[in-house]
Design an enzyme around this catalytic site. Structure first.
Site, PDB file in Angstrom:
ATOM      1  N   SER A   1       3.235  -2.458  10.202  1.00 51.21           N
ATOM      2  CA  SER A   1       4.839  -2.254  10.489  1.00 51.21           C
ATOM      3  C   SER A   1       5.309  -3.901   9.967  1.00 51.21           C
ATOM      4  CB  SER A   1       5.327  -2.067  11.822  1.00 51.21           C
ATOM      5  OG  SER A   1       4.586  -0.685  12.150  1.00 51.21           O
TER       6      SER A   1
ATOM      7  N   GLU B   1      -6.711   5.000   7.505  1.00 52.78           N
ATOM      8  CA  GLU B   1      -6.373   6.380   7.337  1.00 52.78           C
ATOM      9  C   GLU B   1      -7.794   6.951   6.727  1.00 52.78           C
ATOM     10  OE1 GLU B   1      -2.738   5.780   5.215  1.00 52.78           O
ATOM     11  OE2 GLU B   1      -1.741   5.045   7.459  1.00 52.78           O
TER      12      GLU B   1
ATOM     13  N   GLY C   1       2.278   1.953  10.712  1.00 56.26           N
ATOM     14  CA  GLY C   1       3.294   2.979  10.698  1.00 56.26           C
ATOM     15  C   GLY C   1       3.974   3.504  11.754  1.00 56.26           C
TER      16      GLY C   1
ATOM     17  N   GLY D   1       2.764  -1.192   4.176  1.00 59.14           N
ATOM     18  CA  GLY D   1       2.801   0.181   3.618  1.00 59.14           C
ATOM     19  C   GLY D   1       4.406   0.547   3.530  1.00 59.14           C
TER      20      GLY D   1
ATOM     21  N   HIS E   1      -9.450   1.468   4.645  1.00 62.81           N
ATOM     22  CA  HIS E   1      -8.157   1.763   5.230  1.00 62.81           C
ATOM     23  C   HIS E   1      -8.575   2.451   6.409  1.00 62.81           C
ATOM     24  CE1 HIS E   1      -4.093   2.587   6.206  1.00 62.81           C
ATOM     25  NE2 HIS E   1      -3.759   1.519   5.752  1.00 62.81           N
TER      26      HIS E   1
ATOM     27  N   GLU F   1      -5.745  -4.893  10.415  1.00 63.94           N
ATOM     28  CA  GLU F   1      -4.461  -3.954  10.712  1.00 63.94           C
ATOM     29  C   GLU F   1      -4.737  -3.150  11.924  1.00 63.94           C
ATOM     30  OE1 GLU F   1      -2.712  -2.657   6.776  1.00 63.94           O
ATOM     31  OE2 GLU F   1      -4.395  -1.340   7.045  1.00 63.94           O
TER      32      GLU F   1
ATOM     33  N   ASN G   1       0.977  -1.065   0.112  1.00 63.89           N
ATOM     34  CA  ASN G   1       0.046  -0.340  -0.024  1.00 63.89           C
ATOM     35  C   ASN G   1       0.971   1.100  -0.237  1.00 63.89           C
ATOM     36  OD1 ASN G   1      -1.759   2.019   0.510  1.00 63.89           O
ATOM     37  ND2 ASN G   1      -2.163   1.487   2.639  1.00 63.89           N
ATOM     38  N   TRP G   2       1.075   1.835  -1.154  1.00 61.58           N
ATOM     39  CA  TRP G   2       1.951   2.713  -1.308  1.00 61.58           C
ATOM     40  C   TRP G   2       1.475   4.286  -0.513  1.00 61.58           C
ATOM     41  CZ3 TRP G   2       4.090   3.070  -6.973  1.00 61.58           C
ATOM     42  CH2 TRP G   2       5.131   1.843  -7.156  1.00 61.58           C
ATOM     43  N   LYS G   3       0.295   4.391  -0.318  1.00 63.79           N
ATOM     44  CA  LYS G   3      -0.511   5.446   0.224  1.00 63.79           C
ATOM     45  C   LYS G   3      -0.233   6.730  -0.634  1.00 63.79           C
ATOM     46  CE  LYS G   3       0.397   3.549   4.642  1.00 63.79           C
ATOM     47  NZ  LYS G   3       0.271   3.624   6.195  1.00 63.79           N
TER      48      LYS G   3
HETATM   49  C1  PEP Z   1      -0.720   0.115   5.509  1.00 63.11           C
HETATM   50  O1  PEP Z   1      -0.611   1.249   5.350  1.00 63.11           O
HETATM   51  O2  PEP Z   1      -1.727  -0.555   5.420  1.00 63.11           O
HETATM   52  C2  PEP Z   1       0.313  -0.469   6.466  1.00 63.11           C
HETATM   53  C3  PEP Z   1       0.154  -1.509   7.348  1.00 63.11           C
HETATM   54  O3  PEP Z   1       1.253   0.404   6.732  1.00 63.11           O
HETATM   55  P1  PEP Z   1       2.600   0.113   7.656  1.00 63.11           P
HETATM   56  O4  PEP Z   1       3.270  -1.168   6.998  1.00 63.11           O
HETATM   57  O5  PEP Z   1       3.791   1.061   7.211  1.00 63.11           O
HETATM   58  O6  PEP Z   1       2.716  -0.067   8.987  1.00 63.11           O
END
Ligand code: PEP
Length: 250
Positions: free
Chosen positions: A213, A97, A173, A234, A95, A167, A10-12
């Site tokens: 993470s 976010e 993050g 992410g 998601h 998640e 997931n590049w966000k």
């Molecule tokens: C995500 O954005 O779905 C995510 C899990 O981010 P990260 O791996 O950076 O925690």
């Protein structure tokens, strides 16, 4: 039934179109793993160049969001018709976010999930608790509610083909990965919830990812759990490390 792992980036809101092409060129030789479906969910403007760059490789390109209407006066939104025309097969829905910053709710998640299925796009449906909810001991209740609403009016056949991403918000993050036991416990509870809504065959078929993470060092143990069918990644999907995550079992 053996479920094929699915590991998605997931590049966000990262990577310009030219940076996207460059990163995919870097990742292509690093993500060869026949045991895994490999997906990169990228910003809408990157989808077409990313598709082009990924040609001839095992990398699939997905979207990070989609609206629940097909067209009309919804400035800035992305229609399922646009995604289908671009060749997109997977879209991240709900998601944390998007829930936090863009007012998405369990109800809008459900509308988007239904719309994605209507257009033959597989939703990656996100769920996850806050740290407060975990500390209050309501994690499983909260996630069961998210899942039950997300799957309202979804058929068993559709559900069987869906992907759920568990998640925990406190792990996204933050560098704070859930323990293997915590991740497995919730993914198992999600599968049981799907079994209650539908049946055992559907619960057996649906793929459940862990996200939060994930790194090359945590991936092997997480993905070896019986109810964890891969990851939503992410930060680590923005670098060559993603290759090591995809090849977690090599
Ligand atoms: C995500 O954005 O779905 C995510 C899990 O981010 P990260 O791996 O950076 O925690």
């Amino acid at each position: 039934m053996a479920r094929k792992k699915i590991i998605a980036g997931n590049w966000k809101m990262n990577m310009t179109p030219s940076q996207a092409v460059e990163l995919i060129d870097t990742l292509k030789p690093l993500v060869g793993n026949e045991d895994v479906d490999v997906l990169l969910c990228v910003p809408a403007i990157d989808i077409i160049p990313a598709m082009e760059a990924a040609k001839g490789s095992n990398i699939m390109i997905g979207a990070e969001n989609m609206y629940f209407e097909e067209k009309g006066a919804f400035t800035g939104e992305i229609s399922p018709l646009m995604l289908v025309d671009a060749g997109v097969k997977y879209v991240i829905i709900g998601h944390s976010e998007r829930r936090e910053y863009f007012a998405e709710t369990d109800e809008t998640v459900n509308k988007k999930v239904l719309k994605a299925f209507e257009h033959g796009i597989t939703p990656i449906i996100c769920c996850g608790e806050t740290l407060t909810q975990r500390e209050q001991g309501v994690t499983i209740d909260f996630i069961r509610q998210q899942i039950k609403i997300a799957f309202l009016n979804v058929t068993a056949a559709q559900a069987a083909s869906a992907v759920i991403a568990y998640e925990p918000i406190w792990a996204i993050g933050t560098g704070k990965v859930a323990t293997t036991e915590q991740a497995q416990e919730v993914c198992k509870a999600i599968r049981e919830c799907i079994g209650e809504i539908y049946d055992e065959a559907t619960a057996d078929a649906i793929r459940i990812q862990y996200g939060g993470s994930v790194s090359a060092s945590s991936a092997p143990e997480l993905f070896a759990q019986p109810d964890i069918d891969g990851g939503l990644v992410g930060g680590a999907s923005l670098k060559a490390d993603f290759g090591r995550i995809v090849c977690y079992n090599k």
